[in-house]
Scaffold this active site. Structure first.
Site, short mmCIF file in Angstrom:
data_model
loop_
_atom_site.label_atom_id
_atom_site.label_comp_id
_atom_site.label_asym_id
_atom_site.label_seq_id
_atom_site.Cartn_x
_atom_site.Cartn_y
_atom_site.Cartn_z
N LYS A 50 52.94 25.63 -62.61
CA LYS A 50 51.83 26.24 -63.61
C LYS A 50 52.61 26.10 -64.90
O LYS A 50 51.74 25.72 -65.85
CB LYS A 50 51.73 27.71 -63.36
N GLN A 94 53.63 36.75 -60.23
CA GLN A 94 53.72 35.72 -58.88
C GLN A 94 53.88 36.59 -57.74
O GLN A 94 54.82 37.34 -57.78
CB GLN A 94 54.82 34.68 -59.09
N ASP A 117 44.71 35.97 -63.22
CA ASP A 117 44.55 35.90 -61.86
C ASP A 117 43.38 36.72 -61.06
O ASP A 117 42.95 36.26 -59.97
CB ASP A 117 45.84 36.50 -61.18
#
Ligand code: NAD
Length: 281
Positions: A50, A94, A117
């Site tokens: 990422k 994460q 997200d």
């Protein structure tokens, strides 16, 4: 018949090139904060990917890499700091987090306008209500973009999902339902999955079981989306047995090079959108 290979890598590169052009015209680069706790091998690889992709298109990232035994309070303090830092546009945590941390509480503490997200209940709730959330989760968004390439009109399509996770199956089911598909969501406790998948115009496998889907699981000409990332004898493979289905399916995403690169591209797309939102653009 040989299935059309749905090239997620090329499509992701196009999306990233477009973002790079748009970012080069901004006075300040959009900024993504990544919160990572512990040293899980896969998580370290995903985070690095990422960051690399973001840097390549001129986006800033800050990695808060915390020790495995970090306390809940410390993580919440970092989220709070990111929520209040005007220079940070997007925040991701994460997953999975170490077991002693309460993932829901941490995700729910992110400002929904920075939740790139798309996991915050504010965003998932609006999606569920068929209203416009600030952000939709990157993997389902990437999958929808891939499906639309080969099937622009989804109305009335029979879709079966294998996997009902919060990050893939559930939001994807909602997106497809919102596009007038008939959606069946299956999971580890579903009986006779094969009887359901054999009727699918579109089949999405997101369960993390190597090569689960064989040719006798699918309808001839079906569109197959393989989300799985599994390791077998040192090689990455998906949840669909590619070699077995390739002569029977209509279209299929490869692993690697299908859904994975689209997930990264969509996360950065969301971060760019967060920048626009926060600058009233
Ligand atoms: P998860 O473990 O949170 O959920 C797995 C789901 O699959 C559950 O609903 C479970 O009930 C179901 N399941 C498990 N075994 C099954 C079986 N034998 N039959 C039917 N259903 C079964 O997993 P997740 O986070 O959603 O990830 C799923 C897979 O997708 C993993 O391989 C993961 O690495 C991959 N993934 C890839 C991307 C990407 O960008 N390509 C993104 C997220 C996840």
């Amino acid at each position: 018949m040989t299935a059309k290979i749905m090239d997620g890598k090329s499509l992701a590169e196009e999306i990233l090139a477009d973002l790079q052009k748009k970012i080069s015209q901004l006075p300040v680069a959009p900024h993504l904060a990544i919160i990572l706790a512990g040293d899980d091998d896969s998580s370290l690889i995903y985070v690095r990917n990422k960051q690399k992709a973001a840097e390549k298109i001129g986006m800033q990232t800050t990695l808060f890499h915390l020790p495995e035994n970090v306390s809940q309070e410390e993580v919440l303090n970092i989220v709070d700091h990111c929520n209040n830092d005007e220079k940070i546009n997007g925040i991701i945590v994460q997953l999975p987090l170490p077991k002693h941390l309460n993932s829901n509480l941490i995700i729910n503490s992110i400002n929904p306008q920075k939740d790139v997200d798309g996991f915050h209940p504010y965003n998932t709730g609006l999606l569920q209500n068929n209203e416009k959330p600030y952000f939709v989760a990157a993997t389902p968004l990437g999958i929808m973009t891939l499906i639309k390439q080969v099937c622009p009109d989804l109305s009335g399509k029979n879709v079966v999902l294998i996997g009902a996770s919060l990050i893939v199956g559930r939001p994807l089911a909602t997106l497809l339902l919102n596009q007038e598909c008939t959606v069946t969501v299956t999971h580890i406790h579903t009986l006779n999955i094969r009887e359901l998948t054999q009727k699918a115009d579109i089949l999405v496998a997101a369960c993390g079981v190597s090569k689960l889907v064989k040719k006798d699981w699918i309808k001839p000409g079906a569109i197959l989306i393989d989300v799985g990332i599994n390791r077998e004898n040192g090689k990455v493979c998906g949840d669909i047995d590619f070699a077995d289905i390739v002569e029977k399916a209509g279209a299929v995403t490869p692993v690697p090079g299908g859904v994975g690169p689209m997930t990264v591209a969509m996360l950065l797309h969301n971060t760019f959108q967060a920048y626009l939102l926060q600058h009233n653009l």
